[in-house]
Design an enzyme around this catalytic site. Structure first.
Site, mmCIF file in Angstrom:
data_model
loop_
_atom_site.group_PDB
_atom_site.id
_atom_site.type_symbol
_atom_site.label_atom_id
_atom_site.label_comp_id
_atom_site.label_asym_id
_atom_site.label_seq_id
_atom_site.Cartn_x
_atom_site.Cartn_y
_atom_site.Cartn_z
ATOM 1 N N THR A 149 0.867 -1.182 0.000
ATOM 2 C CA THR A 149 0.000 0.000 0.000
ATOM 3 C C THR A 149 0.906 1.235 0.000
ATOM 4 O O THR A 149 1.336 1.686 -1.043
ATOM 5 C CB THR A 149 -0.967 -0.009 1.198
ATOM 6 N N LYS B 190 4.063 -6.929 4.026
ATOM 7 C CA LYS B 190 3.810 -5.513 3.782
ATOM 8 C C LYS B 190 3.507 -4.844 5.111
ATOM 9 O O LYS B 190 3.049 -5.484 6.069
ATOM 10 C CB LYS B 190 2.659 -5.300 2.802
ATOM 11 N N THR C 7 0.658 -4.325 12.423
ATOM 12 C CA THR C 7 -0.084 -3.793 11.283
ATOM 13 C C THR C 7 0.505 -4.236 9.955
ATOM 14 O O THR C 7 0.798 -3.430 9.084
ATOM 15 C CB THR C 7 -0.132 -2.266 11.341
#
Length: 238
Positions: free
Chosen positions: A152, A178, A189
């Protein structure tokens, strides 16, 4: 690139692919698939966010049931805070991948990351699933495409590989991950997808993953901005 540049397909029996299906406005890659040649033992840990994204409960059920054939991940839209429609979309993604791989929908783990509160453009996603399966390959180039398709706001792909000898046999582990913003302890996260050709029981695999994630120097140690994500997932296929 040589075989030493492989990551997620370094272990025997795995193929991967990544492409752009139109979720990201930028046109960058946004769909990745990791598929095993045969059903795998599976272990996974998930976000502790009080409001998990819609794919998380679906993935938990599929992991608990086991085995698993594939992990499908889209980037750009997190399918989070999307209610019953988001749950239906997660189930539809699993069903579409299962149809292409000729397996059960419960053998698929679906993950989504990106903007919260938006619905997935399902016609584009389903078209992408149809297109990505024929591109599955066991190669450094395929690994690189998959590692970029799950990103992202990350600035670079995150990959890892390890060869070792256990019980007189050569085995391997490979991984892609990621994670950039919204990083706080308890899963950091991130998405972390790991493959291995180690012959290991499901209870031992799950114990090992839990221990690794909880270790002081691993995922649960990392913090950047104190915000936890609703989508965090680390999954291992063996």
């Amino acid at each position: 690139m040589s075989r030493s540049n492989k990551s997620i397909t370094l272990p025997l029996g795995f193929k991967t692919a990544g492409l752009a299906c139109g979720i990201k406005p930028s046109g960058k890659p946004d769909l990745a698939l990791i598929a095993a040649d045969v059903p795998c033992r599976v272990a996974a840990v998930f976000t502790k966010n009080a409001i998990p994204s819609q794919p998380i409960p679906v993935a938990k059920k599929h992991v608990a049931r086991g085995p698993c054939r594939a992990i499908i991940c889209n980037a750009g839209i997190a399918n989070s805070s999307t209610g019953s429609r988001g749950t239906k979309d997660a189930l539809a993604i699993c069903a579409a991948v299962a149809k292409e791989l000729d397996c059960k929908p419960t053998e698929i783990i679906a993950c989504s990351t990106g903007v919260i509160g938006e619905f997935l453009p399902m016609p584009k996603v389903l078209k992408g699933i149809n297109a990505i399966v024929p591109k599955l390959a066991d190669s450094p180039a395929a690994d690189a495409r998959a590692s970029r398709a799950i990103l992202t706001t990350d600035l670079v792909p995150k990959t890892a590989r390890k060869r070792l000898r256990i019980g007189g046999k050569n085995v391997a582990l490979g991984g892609i991950a990621k994670g950039s913003g919204m990083i706080a302890p308890n899963m950091a996260t991130m998405f972390g997808f790991i493959t291995t050709d180690v012959d290991i029981t499901t209870p031992l695999l799950r114990s090992a993953l839990k221990q690794a994630v909880n270790a002081d120097a691993s995922f649960n140690r990392i913090s950047i901005d104190t915000d936890t994500s609703p989508s965090d997932t680390v999954a291992v296929l063996a």
